[in-house]
Design an enzyme around this catalytic site. Structure first.
Site, PDB file in Angstrom:
ATOM      1  N   LEU A  17       0.800  -1.132   0.011  1.00  0.00           N
ATOM      2  CA  LEU A  17       0.197   0.006   0.101  1.00  0.00           C
ATOM      3  C   LEU A  17       0.883   1.194   0.040  1.00  0.00           C
ATOM      4  O   LEU A  17       0.423   2.469  -0.202  1.00  0.00           O
ATOM      5  CB  LEU A  17      -0.909  -0.038   1.271  1.00  0.00           C
ATOM      6  CG  LEU A  17      -2.021  -1.020   1.341  1.00  0.00           C
ATOM      7  CD1 LEU A  17      -2.681  -0.692   2.767  1.00  0.00           C
ATOM      8  CD2 LEU A  17      -3.021  -0.614   0.303  1.00  0.00           C
ATOM      9  N   SER A  18       2.410   1.267   0.206  1.00  0.00           N
ATOM     10  CA  SER A  18       3.056   2.251   0.456  1.00  0.00           C
ATOM     11  C   SER A  18       2.882   3.276  -0.902  1.00  0.00           C
ATOM     12  O   SER A  18       3.100   4.463  -0.574  1.00  0.00           O
ATOM     13  CB  SER A  18       4.397   1.864   0.764  1.00  0.00           C
ATOM     14  OG  SER A  18       4.517   1.064   1.839  1.00  0.00           O
ATOM     15  N   LYS A  67      15.409  -5.975   5.396  1.00  0.00           N
ATOM     16  CA  LYS A  67      15.577  -4.573   6.583  1.00  0.00           C
ATOM     17  C   LYS A  67      16.956  -4.884   7.262  1.00  0.00           C
ATOM     18  O   LYS A  67      17.630  -3.856   7.556  1.00  0.00           O
ATOM     19  CB  LYS A  67      14.446  -4.846   7.512  1.00  0.00           C
ATOM     20  CG  LYS A  67      13.239  -4.154   6.837  1.00  0.00           C
ATOM     21  CD  LYS A  67      12.348  -4.192   8.319  1.00  0.00           C
ATOM     22  CE  LYS A  67      10.661  -3.879   7.581  1.00  0.00           C
ATOM     23  NZ  LYS A  67       9.911  -3.564   8.571  1.00  0.00           N
ATOM     24  N   ASN A  88      14.101   0.567   7.775  1.00  0.00           N
ATOM     25  CA  ASN A  88      13.158   0.550   6.836  1.00  0.00           C
ATOM     26  C   ASN A  88      13.113   1.879   5.891  1.00  0.00           C
ATOM     27  O   ASN A  88      12.147   1.781   5.262  1.00  0.00           O
ATOM     28  CB  ASN A  88      11.661   0.307   7.649  1.00  0.00           C
ATOM     29  CG  ASN A  88      11.343   1.476   8.072  1.00  0.00           C
ATOM     30  OD1 ASN A  88      12.123   2.372   8.500  1.00  0.00           O
ATOM     31  ND2 ASN A  88       9.861   1.698   8.481  1.00  0.00           N
ATOM     32  N   ASP A 103       9.494   2.276  11.970  1.00  0.00           N
ATOM     33  CA  ASP A 103       8.561   1.266  12.455  1.00  0.00           C
ATOM     34  C   ASP A 103       8.069   1.629  13.825  1.00  0.00           C
ATOM     35  O   ASP A 103       6.637   1.608  14.112  1.00  0.00           O
ATOM     36  CB  ASP A 103       8.827  -0.206  12.229  1.00  0.00           C
ATOM     37  CG  ASP A 103       8.817  -0.815  10.900  1.00  0.00           C
ATOM     38  OD1 ASP A 103       8.045  -0.146   9.955  1.00  0.00           O
ATOM     39  OD2 ASP A 103       9.526  -1.768  10.653  1.00  0.00           O
ATOM     40  N   ALA A 129      10.225 -12.002  16.608  1.00  0.00           N
ATOM     41  CA  ALA A 129      11.593 -11.267  16.922  1.00  0.00           C
ATOM     42  C   ALA A 129      12.349 -11.108  15.476  1.00  0.00           C
ATOM     43  O   ALA A 129      13.501 -11.086  15.241  1.00  0.00           O
ATOM     44  CB  ALA A 129      12.680 -12.414  17.671  1.00  0.00           C
ATOM     45  N   ALA A 132      10.060  -6.564  12.183  1.00  0.00           N
ATOM     46  CA  ALA A 132       9.353  -5.522  12.593  1.00  0.00           C
ATOM     47  C   ALA A 132       9.337  -5.613  14.175  1.00  0.00           C
ATOM     48  O   ALA A 132       9.327  -4.541  14.813  1.00  0.00           O
ATOM     49  CB  ALA A 132       7.713  -5.804  12.281  1.00  0.00           C
TER      50      ALA A 132
END
Ligand code: NDP
Length: 281
Positions: A17-18, A67, A88, A103, A129, A132
């Site tokens: 969606l970014s 990431k 990110n 984030d 873990a 995110a």
């Protein structure tokens, strides 16, 4: 006005969606920019980011699975990227990339701002873990939670994430199989990608109670199972990751442009279409 180029790199990335979020921010602020999704598998990521830079790319978001791989590509890292061990957002500087992680700030802004929850003093359980979880753990600690218990399918990753926080008085790890012995929590965050792989999480109802705030970082179909579990466990508040998605994007946008966009109109628009959303940051 020259159009500035931005992108998000991930794999897969088609449902992100970014691009829509950043297009809305650009329209709102009158900034001439484009923002595209670039699908790069792990072997292709480094050359793809270099090619983007060579073509004048000014900044990018980095998502699953890149990431951690983005860290050594940055000449400078923000403190929160350091603490997260994951990047990110990258910003093009004269000499190379500056890496950051938005984030955690995005999650905390959604929970404390839009949703009006006070995180201070809460006993928190972090499930997962990965990238995110690494991004949000420092931000939750900074927001004043009392204790952070990290539980991950692969326990060594939970230990590494806990060690990285350098806060042994507040941060602990436990085994997944012991979840039923941990009592209840004031905040439970699902930062696993189990729903993406159609894996159901096995969680005891004893984790929740009427004051529990349960948060799934996923949204759309991906958040349905965990949030249904949370309601069955008696948690009073259940929140998905859509607000965090918009807030972390706004944080990145501000890093690139020095302007903070208004997030509410974009959040409302996406929320209206929530039933058809596919989980992909
Ligand atoms: P990673 O691939 O980095 O990490 C995945 C995590 O999920 C690992 O801890 C992994 O455990 C765990 N996991 C995967 N499958 C299972 C399973 N079947 N049972 C238990 N644990 C499992 O992904 P991210 O950390 O980047 O993303 C996690 C989630 O957060 C995704 O749903 C993503 O969409 C969402 N997200 C949302 C954002 C937003 O803005 N709303 C931003 C970023 C992410 P193990 O270590 O054992 O493999």
């Amino acid at each position: 006005m020259t159009t500035q180029h931005f992108a998000i790199f991930g794999h897969p990335i088609a449902h992100s969606l970014s691009p829509r979020i950043h297009a809305a921010f650009a329209q709102q602020t009158g900034i001439a920019m484009d923002y595209v999704a670039i699908d790069a598998d792990p072997d292709a990521f480094v050359p793809a980011l270099q090619k983007f830079a060579d073509r004048g790319g000014r900044g990018a978001n980095i998502t699953v699975p890149h990431k951690v791989a983005a860290m050594p590509l940055c000449d400078v890292l923000s403190e929160r990227a350091h603490r997260a061990g994951a990047v990110n957002t990258v910003i093009r500087e004269a000499d190379g990339w500056r890496g950051d992680n938005t984030d955690g700030a995005g999650l905390v802004r959604d929970l404390t701002g839009r949703q009006q929850h006070d995180l201070r003093g809460r006993r928190a359980l972090l499930l997962g873990a990965g990238g995110a979880a690494a991004g949000i753990a420092p931000a939750l600690l900074d927001a004043g939670i009392r204790e952070l218990v990290i539980v991950n399918r692969t326990p060594e990753r939970a230990d590494a994430l806990a060690d990285a926080q350098r806060d042994p008085a507040r941060v602990h790890t436990r085994y997944w199989n012991d979840l039923g012995t941990l009592g209840n929590f004031d905040l439970i965050v699902n930062a696993t990608s189990a729903a993406r792989s159609s894996g159901k999480l096995a969680l005891p109802f004893s984790l929740g109670y009427p004051n529990t705030l349960a948060v799934d970082l996923g949204y759309g179909d991906a958040a349905v199972d965990f949030l249904a579990w949370a309601r069955s466990a008696g948690c009073s508040d259940t929140i998905d990751g859509l607000g965090m998605l918009v807030e972390q994007a706004a944080e990145s946008f501000e890093l690139w442009h020095g302007v903070r966009p208004q997030t509410d109109p974009v959040y409302v628009l996406l929320r209206e279409r929530n039933s058809v959303l596919v989980n992909a940051d």
